[in-house]
Enzyme design. Structure first.
Site, mmCIF file in Angstrom:
data_model
loop_
_atom_site.group_PDB
_atom_site.id
_atom_site.type_symbol
_atom_site.label_atom_id
_atom_site.label_comp_id
_atom_site.label_asym_id
_atom_site.label_seq_id
_atom_site.Cartn_x
_atom_site.Cartn_y
_atom_site.Cartn_z
ATOM 1 N N HIS A 1 -1.336 0.110 -9.821
ATOM 2 C CA HIS A 1 -2.006 -0.897 -8.981
ATOM 3 C C HIS A 1 -2.544 -2.055 -9.833
ATOM 4 O O HIS A 1 -3.747 -2.327 -9.835
ATOM 5 C CB HIS A 1 -3.136 -0.253 -8.169
ATOM 6 C CG HIS A 1 -3.426 -0.985 -6.889
ATOM 7 N ND1 HIS A 1 -3.648 -0.335 -5.703
ATOM 8 C CD2 HIS A 1 -3.525 -2.310 -6.612
ATOM 9 C CE1 HIS A 1 -3.878 -1.239 -4.755
ATOM 10 N NE2 HIS A 1 -3.804 -2.436 -5.285
ATOM 11 N N ARG B 1 0.868 -1.181 0.000
ATOM 12 C CA ARG B 1 0.000 0.000 0.000
ATOM 13 C C ARG B 1 0.903 1.229 0.000
ATOM 14 O O ARG B 1 1.964 1.237 0.640
ATOM 15 C CB ARG B 1 -0.911 0.031 1.232
ATOM 16 C CG ARG B 1 -2.081 -0.934 1.180
ATOM 17 C CD ARG B 1 -3.115 -0.576 0.098
ATOM 18 N NE ARG B 1 -4.251 -1.475 0.093
ATOM 19 C CZ ARG B 1 -4.375 -2.544 -0.699
ATOM 20 N NH1 ARG B 1 -3.412 -2.847 -1.548
ATOM 21 N NH2 ARG B 1 -5.463 -3.281 -0.661
ATOM 22 N N GLU C 1 -3.018 7.515 -4.667
ATOM 23 C CA GLU C 1 -3.400 6.856 -5.921
ATOM 24 C C GLU C 1 -4.880 6.980 -6.260
ATOM 25 O O GLU C 1 -5.255 6.925 -7.434
ATOM 26 C CB GLU C 1 -2.994 5.382 -5.905
ATOM 27 C CG GLU C 1 -3.781 4.516 -4.939
ATOM 28 C CD GLU C 1 -3.378 3.041 -5.037
ATOM 29 O OE1 GLU C 1 -2.181 2.736 -4.953
ATOM 30 O OE2 GLU C 1 -4.284 2.202 -5.204
HETATM 31 P P1 NAD Z 1 -1.027 -11.517 4.537
HETATM 32 O O1 NAD Z 1 -1.930 -11.070 5.605
HETATM 33 O O2 NAD Z 1 -1.059 -12.947 4.103
HETATM 34 O O3 NAD Z 1 0.490 -11.180 4.935
HETATM 35 C C1 NAD Z 1 0.870 -9.959 5.499
HETATM 36 C C2 NAD Z 1 2.083 -10.217 6.370
HETATM 37 O O4 NAD Z 1 2.521 -8.959 6.892
HETATM 38 C C3 NAD Z 1 1.792 -11.116 7.573
HETATM 39 O O5 NAD Z 1 2.728 -12.157 7.649
HETATM 40 C C4 NAD Z 1 1.866 -10.182 8.773
HETATM 41 O O6 NAD Z 1 2.313 -10.821 9.946
HETATM 42 C C5 NAD Z 1 2.873 -9.167 8.246
HETATM 43 N N1 NAD Z 1 2.825 -7.934 9.021
HETATM 44 C C6 NAD Z 1 1.763 -7.326 9.590
HETATM 45 N N2 NAD Z 1 2.143 -6.227 10.267
HETATM 46 C C7 NAD Z 1 3.478 -6.157 10.118
HETATM 47 C C8 NAD Z 1 4.458 -5.253 10.597
HETATM 48 N N3 NAD Z 1 4.126 -4.202 11.370
HETATM 49 N N4 NAD Z 1 5.738 -5.467 10.260
HETATM 50 C C9 NAD Z 1 6.091 -6.536 9.484
HETATM 51 N N5 NAD Z 1 5.213 -7.423 9.010
HETATM 52 C C10 NAD Z 1 3.924 -7.233 9.325
HETATM 53 O O7 NAD Z 1 -1.279 -10.537 3.319
HETATM 54 P P2 NAD Z 1 -0.947 -10.772 1.780
HETATM 55 O O8 NAD Z 1 -2.101 -11.420 1.133
HETATM 56 O O9 NAD Z 1 0.407 -11.360 1.650
HETATM 57 O O10 NAD Z 1 -0.913 -9.243 1.263
HETATM 58 C C11 NAD Z 1 0.117 -8.348 1.648
HETATM 59 C C12 NAD Z 1 -0.223 -6.945 1.188
HETATM 60 O O11 NAD Z 1 -0.284 -6.857 -0.223
HETATM 61 C C13 NAD Z 1 -1.577 -6.461 1.695
HETATM 62 O O12 NAD Z 1 -1.362 -5.374 2.538
HETATM 63 C C14 NAD Z 1 -2.324 -5.938 0.514
HETATM 64 O O13 NAD Z 1 -2.818 -4.671 0.835
HETATM 65 C C15 NAD Z 1 -1.277 -5.875 -0.575
HETATM 66 N N6 NAD Z 1 -1.847 -6.268 -1.871
HETATM 67 C C16 NAD Z 1 -1.562 -5.537 -2.975
HETATM 68 C C17 NAD Z 1 -2.083 -5.899 -4.209
HETATM 69 C C18 NAD Z 1 -1.768 -5.143 -5.496
HETATM 70 O O14 NAD Z 1 -2.447 -5.354 -6.502
HETATM 71 N N7 NAD Z 1 -0.754 -4.289 -5.513
HETATM 72 C C19 NAD Z 1 -2.929 -7.003 -4.293
HETATM 73 C C20 NAD Z 1 -3.192 -7.745 -3.131
HETATM 74 C C21 NAD Z 1 -2.653 -7.376 -1.914
#
Ligand code: NAD
Length: 340
Positions: free
Chosen positions: A295, A234, A263
């Site tokens: 995105h 994000r 964005e």
């Molecule tokens: P997920 O919940 O499976 O994994 C997120 C990880 O981040 C977890 O392991 C969690 O413990 C860790 N985390 C949380 N807080 C933290 C902190 N303060 N410091 C370090 N690590 C921390 O999520 P995911 O499905 O892997 O998605 C990750 C991110 O990708 C999401 O935030 C989502 O917003 C973003 N995303 C972007 C797109 C895109 O099109 N660009 C698409 C999907 C998801």
């Protein structure tokens, strides 16, 4: 059930209509983003279906609830746009799509790394102009380099595996250790150590109060000089102004962004005939070592198909009064694992 779908693009319509066939749901597609001002479009609809840049703050949710909406279905993984506490107070159920295709985002993040490292985006433009010179396109092998993965959940774990396959030494920072990553040989270290040691840093944590501006001026100063930073999580996870300073000083060698903190004013729309009024975004677009996309990391056939099917299953479960498997609760550990 009648569902008001906001921020509709042709591809949303195609995939949602296909998934909803035979379900009996009536989907009404609106191009408008959901905001406080447009929430009236959903009046009388028991459900809304929204995307990453739709607004679901307290005022918007109040207007939705007042208009008879009871389900806010987010066709995305991250729900940082939704005021979950307000939703709960108003009796609104919030659902999301936790894992539509972590591979889509992971593969895309690696795509950004490869494109930046080998200047593929610049080579594409050069060759189209008949310029086949290689000056300025010198890259480095990923093999043998250190890659830092921040957030080793569903997406980050796949990125770690791919980078391990490239022969990188993979470091990780997360609040929780992912056993799949340790089994791979990934080493969990503190954020400072990861930043100091990594040639490439890629962000895969959710946006929470803790990760807001996680990569700020101090963090950038800790990074290895000339390293690469890639953000597909994000926009707010990095301090964009500090990143621009680091690019100008040469401290940061490469930047790949699929997300940007402002964005919602630009992404998913065509601004090619207009003057970009956001000076930060405009400045970012001038750097030769910056690659920005709008995105699109999630944007694969597989992901859109899964998103649409999960959404329709949520509509049906909600209509039938069943518990939603993808319901999002506000607290206490909501923004941590599994809630992005
Ligand atoms: P997920 O919940 O499976 O994994 C997120 C990880 O981040 C977890 O392991 C969690 O413990 C860790 N985390 C949380 N807080 C933290 C902190 N303060 N410091 C370090 N690590 C921390 O999520 P995911 O499905 O892997 O998605 C990750 C991110 O990708 C999401 O935030 C989502 O917003 C973003 N995303 C972007 C797109 C895109 O099109 N660009 C698409 C999907 C998801």
């Amino acid at each position: 059930m009648r569902i008001a779908v906001f921020s509709t693009k042709s591809y949303d319509r195609t995939f949602l209509e296909a998934a909803a066939q035979g379900s009996g749901h009536e989907l009404r597609f609106f191009e408008a983003r959901q905001t406080r001002d447009t929430s009236g479009l959903a009046r009388g609809f028991p459900a809304v279906c929204i995307f990453v840049n739709d607004e679901a703050d307290e005022a918007t949710l109040e207007a939705l609830a007042e208009g008879g909406t009871r389900l806010v279905a987010c066709r995305c993984a991250g729900v940082n746009q939704v005021d979950l506490r307000a939703a709960k107070r108003l009796g609104l159920t919030v659902a999301r799509v936790p894992a539509y295709s972590p591979h889509a985002v992971a593969e895309y993040a690696v795509g950004l790394i490869l494109a930046l490292n080998r200047h593929i985006h610049r080579a594409f433009n050069r060759v189209r102009e008949g310029n086949f010179a290689l000056d300025g396109l010198l890259g480095f092998d990923l093999h043998g380099k250190t890659a830092g993965v921040v957030g080793t959940g569903k997406i980050g774990a796949i990125v770690a595996k791919i980078l391990d396959g490239f022969g990188c030494r993979v470091l990780a920072f997360d609040k929780y250790v992912n056993p799949g990553c340790t089994a791979l040989g990934v080493s969990y270290v503190g954020l400072d150590e990861l930043l100091a040691a990594s040639d490439v840093v890629t962000l895969h944590c959710p946006l929470t109060p803790e990760t807001d501006r996680l990569i700020n001026a101090d963090a950038l100063a800790t990074m290895k000089p000339g390293a690469m930073l890639v953000n597909t999580s994000r926009g707010e996870v990095i301090d964009t102004a500090a990143v621009i300073d680091a690019l100008k000083s040469g401290r940061l060698g490469y930047l790949g962004l699929d997300v940007y903190e402002e964005e919602e004013n630009f992404f998913f729309e065509d601004f090619s005939d207009r003057v970009i009024q956001d000076d930060v975004l405009a400045r970012l677009l001038t750097f030769p070592n910056v690659l920005i996309t709008g995105h699109q990391a999630f944007f694969t056939r597989e992901a859109l198909g899964n998103i649409a099917e999960t959404m329709v299953a949520s509509f049906t479960a909600f209509e039938q009064g069943r518990e939603l498997p993808n319901k999002v609760e506000p607290e206490p550990a909501a923004p941590v694992r599994g809630e992005s």
